[in-house]
Design an enzyme around this catalytic site. Sequence first.
Site, PDB file in Angstrom:
ATOM      1  N   CYS A 281      73.078 -24.800 -28.594  1.00 27.69           N
ATOM      2  CA  CYS A 281      71.943 -25.003 -27.681  1.00 27.69           C
ATOM      3  C   CYS A 281      72.451 -25.095 -26.245  1.00 27.69           C
ATOM      4  O   CYS A 281      73.507 -25.661 -25.976  1.00 27.69           O
ATOM      5  CB  CYS A 281      71.193 -26.277 -28.071  1.00 27.69           C
ATOM      6  SG  CYS A 281      69.901 -26.736 -26.887  1.00 27.69           S
TER       7      CYS A 281
ATOM      8  N   ASP B  23      43.227 -30.663 -19.048  1.00 30.72           N
ATOM      9  CA  ASP B  23      42.192 -30.624 -20.073  1.00 30.72           C
ATOM     10  C   ASP B  23      40.941 -31.283 -19.490  1.00 30.72           C
ATOM     11  O   ASP B  23      40.913 -31.665 -18.321  1.00 30.72           O
ATOM     12  CB  ASP B  23      42.685 -31.275 -21.360  1.00 30.72           C
ATOM     13  CG  ASP B  23      42.881 -32.769 -21.209  1.00 30.72           C
ATOM     14  OD1 ASP B  23      42.541 -33.332 -20.149  1.00 30.72           O
ATOM     15  OD2 ASP B  23      43.392 -33.394 -22.150  1.00 30.72           O
ATOM     16  N   SER B  24      39.915 -31.421 -20.290  1.00 35.21           N
ATOM     17  CA  SER B  24      38.610 -31.824 -19.745  1.00 35.21           C
ATOM     18  C   SER B  24      38.222 -33.245 -20.100  1.00 35.21           C
ATOM     19  O   SER B  24      37.238 -33.763 -19.595  1.00 35.21           O
ATOM     20  CB  SER B  24      37.537 -30.898 -20.302  1.00 35.21           C
ATOM     21  OG  SER B  24      37.491 -31.046 -21.724  1.00 35.21           O
ATOM     22  N   GLY B  25      38.981 -33.881 -20.991  1.00 38.82           N
ATOM     23  CA  GLY B  25      38.553 -35.170 -21.514  1.00 38.82           C
ATOM     24  C   GLY B  25      37.823 -35.050 -22.847  1.00 38.82           C
ATOM     25  O   GLY B  25      37.562 -36.048 -23.514  1.00 38.82           O
ATOM     26  N   GLY B  26      37.505 -33.806 -23.248  1.00 41.03           N
ATOM     27  CA  GLY B  26      36.800 -33.619 -24.530  1.00 41.03           C
ATOM     28  C   GLY B  26      37.624 -34.127 -25.698  1.00 41.03           C
ATOM     29  O   GLY B  26      37.093 -34.755 -26.625  1.00 41.03           O
TER      30      GLY B  26
ATOM     31  N   HIS C  21      66.244 -32.195 -24.924  1.00 40.00           N
ATOM     32  CA  HIS C  21      66.639 -31.218 -25.947  1.00 40.00           C
ATOM     33  C   HIS C  21      65.413 -30.612 -26.628  1.00 40.00           C
ATOM     34  O   HIS C  21      65.329 -29.391 -26.806  1.00 40.00           O
ATOM     35  CB  HIS C  21      67.550 -31.846 -26.997  1.00 40.00           C
ATOM     36  CG  HIS C  21      67.741 -30.923 -28.161  1.00 40.00           C
ATOM     37  ND1 HIS C  21      68.533 -29.789 -28.085  1.00 40.00           N
ATOM     38  CD2 HIS C  21      67.173 -30.897 -29.394  1.00 40.00           C
ATOM     39  CE1 HIS C  21      68.457 -29.131 -29.225  1.00 40.00           C
ATOM     40  NE2 HIS C  21      67.643 -29.779 -30.034  1.00 40.00           N
TER      41      HIS C  21
ATOM     42  N   CYS D 139      72.803 -31.160 -25.157  1.00 32.89           N
ATOM     43  CA  CYS D 139      73.806 -30.575 -26.052  1.00 32.89           C
ATOM     44  C   CYS D 139      75.090 -30.222 -25.299  1.00 32.89           C
ATOM     45  O   CYS D 139      76.165 -30.174 -25.894  1.00 32.89           O
ATOM     46  CB  CYS D 139      73.233 -29.354 -26.756  1.00 32.89           C
ATOM     47  SG  CYS D 139      71.986 -29.799 -27.998  1.00 32.89           S
TER      48      CYS D 139
ATOM     49  N   GLN E 192      34.644 -23.622 -30.339  1.00 36.06           N
ATOM     50  CA  GLN E 192      34.592 -24.675 -31.359  1.00 36.06           C
ATOM     51  C   GLN E 192      34.019 -24.076 -32.651  1.00 36.06           C
ATOM     52  O   GLN E 192      33.939 -22.859 -32.779  1.00 36.06           O
ATOM     53  CB  GLN E 192      33.755 -25.874 -30.863  1.00 36.06           C
ATOM     54  CG  GLN E 192      34.445 -26.703 -29.784  1.00 36.06           C
ATOM     55  CD  GLN E 192      35.592 -27.559 -30.353  1.00 36.06           C
ATOM     56  OE1 GLN E 192      35.833 -27.609 -31.556  1.00 36.06           O
ATOM     57  NE2 GLN E 192      36.337 -28.207 -29.443  1.00 36.06           N
TER      58      GLN E 192
ATOM     59  N   GLY F  26      39.631 -28.146 -31.189  1.00 37.78           N
ATOM     60  CA  GLY F  26      39.308 -28.772 -32.475  1.00 37.78           C
ATOM     61  C   GLY F  26      40.130 -28.269 -33.637  1.00 37.78           C
ATOM     62  O   GLY F  26      39.747 -28.480 -34.792  1.00 37.78           O
TER      63      GLY F  26
ATOM     64  N   ASP G 153      49.956 -26.189 -25.908  1.00 37.62           N
ATOM     65  CA  ASP G 153      50.431 -27.475 -25.414  1.00 37.62           C
ATOM     66  C   ASP G 153      50.533 -28.389 -26.609  1.00 37.62           C
ATOM     67  O   ASP G 153      49.772 -28.232 -27.574  1.00 37.62           O
ATOM     68  CB  ASP G 153      49.465 -28.099 -24.393  1.00 37.62           C
ATOM     69  CG  ASP G 153      48.316 -28.810 -25.080  1.00 37.62           C
ATOM     70  OD1 ASP G 153      48.393 -30.049 -25.263  1.00 37.62           O
ATOM     71  OD2 ASP G 153      47.333 -28.133 -25.484  1.00 37.62           O
TER      72      ASP G 153
ATOM     73  N   ASP H  85      34.177 -30.174 -23.871  1.00 39.58           N
ATOM     74  CA  ASP H  85      33.729 -29.704 -25.183  1.00 39.58           C
ATOM     75  C   ASP H  85      33.499 -30.886 -26.106  1.00 39.58           C
ATOM     76  O   ASP H  85      33.886 -32.022 -25.804  1.00 39.58           O
ATOM     77  CB  ASP H  85      34.750 -28.733 -25.802  1.00 39.58           C
ATOM     78  CG  ASP H  85      36.114 -29.388 -26.006  1.00 39.58           C
ATOM     79  OD1 ASP H  85      36.441 -30.336 -25.242  1.00 39.58           O
ATOM     80  OD2 ASP H  85      36.861 -28.972 -26.899  1.00 39.58           O
TER      81      ASP H  85
ATOM     82  N   CYS I 265      70.920 -26.676 -23.727  1.00 38.42           N
ATOM     83  CA  CYS I 265      70.262 -27.745 -22.964  1.00 38.42           C
ATOM     84  C   CYS I 265      71.299 -28.727 -22.413  1.00 38.42           C
ATOM     85  O   CYS I 265      72.430 -28.791 -22.894  1.00 38.42           O
ATOM     86  CB  CYS I 265      69.229 -28.478 -23.835  1.00 38.42           C
ATOM     87  SG  CYS I 265      69.919 -29.811 -24.830  1.00 38.42           S
TER      88      CYS I 265
END
Lengths: 379, 379
Positions: free
Chosen positions: B311, B93-96, B342, B316, B196, B223, B273, B147, B313
Amino acid sequence: MATGFSFEVLARDGDARCGRLATPHGELATPAFMAVATYGAVRGVTPAELRGLGAGMLLANTYHLHERPGEDVVARAGGLHGFSGWRGPWLTDSGGYQAFSLAERVALDEDGVTFASPLDGRRRRLTPESAIAIQEALGADVAVVLDHCVPTASAAGGAEALRPAWRDAMERSLRWAERGGRARRRADQALFGIVQGGADRELRRTSARATAGIGFDGYAHGGLGLGEAGAARAELLAVSHAELPAGAPRYLMGLGHPEDLLQAVERGVDLFDCVVPTRHGRHGVLFAREGRLAIRNARFREDPLPPEPGCDCPTCASFSRAYLRHLFVCGDLLGPRLATLHNLRFYYRLLEEARSAIAAGRFAAFRDAARAAAGAREE
Amino acid sequence: MATGFSFEVLARDGDARCGRLATPHGELATPAFMAVATYGAVRGVTPAELRGLGAGMLLANTYHLHERPGEDVVARAGGLHGFSGWRGPWLTDSGGYQAFSLAERVALDEDGVTFASPLDGRRRRLTPESAIAIQEALGADVAVVLDHCVPTASAAGGAEALRPAWRDAMERSLRWAERGGRARRRADQALFGIVQGGADRELRRTSARATAGIGFDGYAHGGLGLGEAGAARAELLAVSHAELPAGAPRYLMGLGHPEDLLQAVERGVDLFDCVVPTRHGRHGVLFAREGRLAIRNARFREDPLPPEPGCDCPTCASFSRAYLRHLFVCGDLLGPRLATLHNLRFYYRLLEEARSAIAAGRFAAFRDAARAAAGAREE
């Protein structure tokens, strides 16, 4: 020995020996290090990882598991093996050490120990009989008797001042050992007696002889690493071993640093447990042949080497000192985990190498080389 | 697109789509979830584990890595890929977003953002140009422009009160996007613009059109998830998508819960994300088809089931709810780790199933079934 157990000494080199301990949940090569899984887990590490690192037997704490989740819960989940997922051998301590380490919350009398729980203040009682019953419910492969543990050194005085307390605790431990032995109900769980006697050779000799006289599947040295010098400890081990049956496994409880282990292996100890590799790992101290690394140190900021070049652990296979330092500086859980994995592998490998050296009749040279390397750079 | 990148839409079902994003460090199937590796590590989890769980691309935070260890250190270690050991694709990401989340420590002006570091109080400056330069040094496969992010709702007033701030932030984000685009030096790093406009459809439409006009390799929605209702968000996504090139990947930043992801997939989002699966895992909340489990709850004390029956994973496969509860109650690091594994698998599998459903033209039915199951038992 108990059903499903056997112990065989396969080779000797001086007093050092390597052997094989068979349990109902698998064999282990000795001398062996047991990682500490206080609550039934080696903090942050899975059973699959432990297998990969070379773990043989794990140690869990009776007192702590009695508090949480309770031995009844563990028993209904299939004992420690079923509850935790570690299907290999387990050893449980008896709570005797907690009576020492939590001393300010403990009242000890001839019949047993009363704890004011550090968790909830509730009163909890351990006796020689209940310590066995709890361990039988937990289902460990190896249990130990409840003992009375006192320091081997004190700021208040030397051996003369401490000897009455050593004698008192040693004699009580013998009475408790007899009671513990009589309390056994499971035939498929080995029970180890514990030698006490502080830092006094004669008391240790008496304790070893009498404990052997009661008769156990194996014998532990209790109350060591609590103040005595290394050379004195080596003598205390040797004095006791002369009284213990040569064919029974010998376990030094709670020690220690790599040099402590090698010194005790030299005297014929077969089993060890200690929080040092795991606790140091969580705190960012990594063991390496070249000395310990305090990984937060700024000098590792851009160090591209693995923690210990040549190490075959998963941490050294994939991560740099620089990245580990970054994880610790940022407080990421991955740092303690990776450091723990490396330190455990360091310990397991140390004992693998000790076994090979004993089998090849070159243990003294191995020990000297390991000591020289460890002393080469302490930080 | 940047060198080494391509994006292909492979199937559509309504507005939902599945595709393939190729990067210089590997391909990923979309829609895809990116685990958050703030400091270059998904807390407590190794790259090998992430691969096993089905991870495609990870997200790291530019602002946090700029502080610790610094992009110069990461660059000299071979960028994020070499430093962390995750050799697959990275997005930074950019830090925005940190300018928003750390707002009380931030001063924003037309030229950029000044942070008073929460670590050491030191002043740190991000501009549209430096945010690109830092991301180029970190070496992510995908970077995003700086941004200006503002909430979509406020206790102080409704849309009428917030619209001036939304407009102001959206227009500044466009000016910063142009500057960011001009600051690019690496041809092998994709750059995404960010739409935005708060919770206003017209502002979002304007932003999307103008951002597409500048021209980026992909487009993010910034945002969102900061106060608006889910239905409103779905409309805002649809309005923007109508203005964005259909052949470019679309990324909804920072969201969310499983139902948020499915709703956005339905509108044609390709990338996500969120810290929810990892943060919830660390706090003992496990996702399951039948609803979330607050694993510390006493009702799990003796529950022998895995967290989510069926599951695939590693948690589990080997551990019970009872044991996980015990680990959390005792504060063992293994608890957060196993819960994180999990939850990540739950998210990765949710998107695998979403992709299959889109390819089979049955996404609406899949979404309805998943919602019904998730709503069946919340605790």
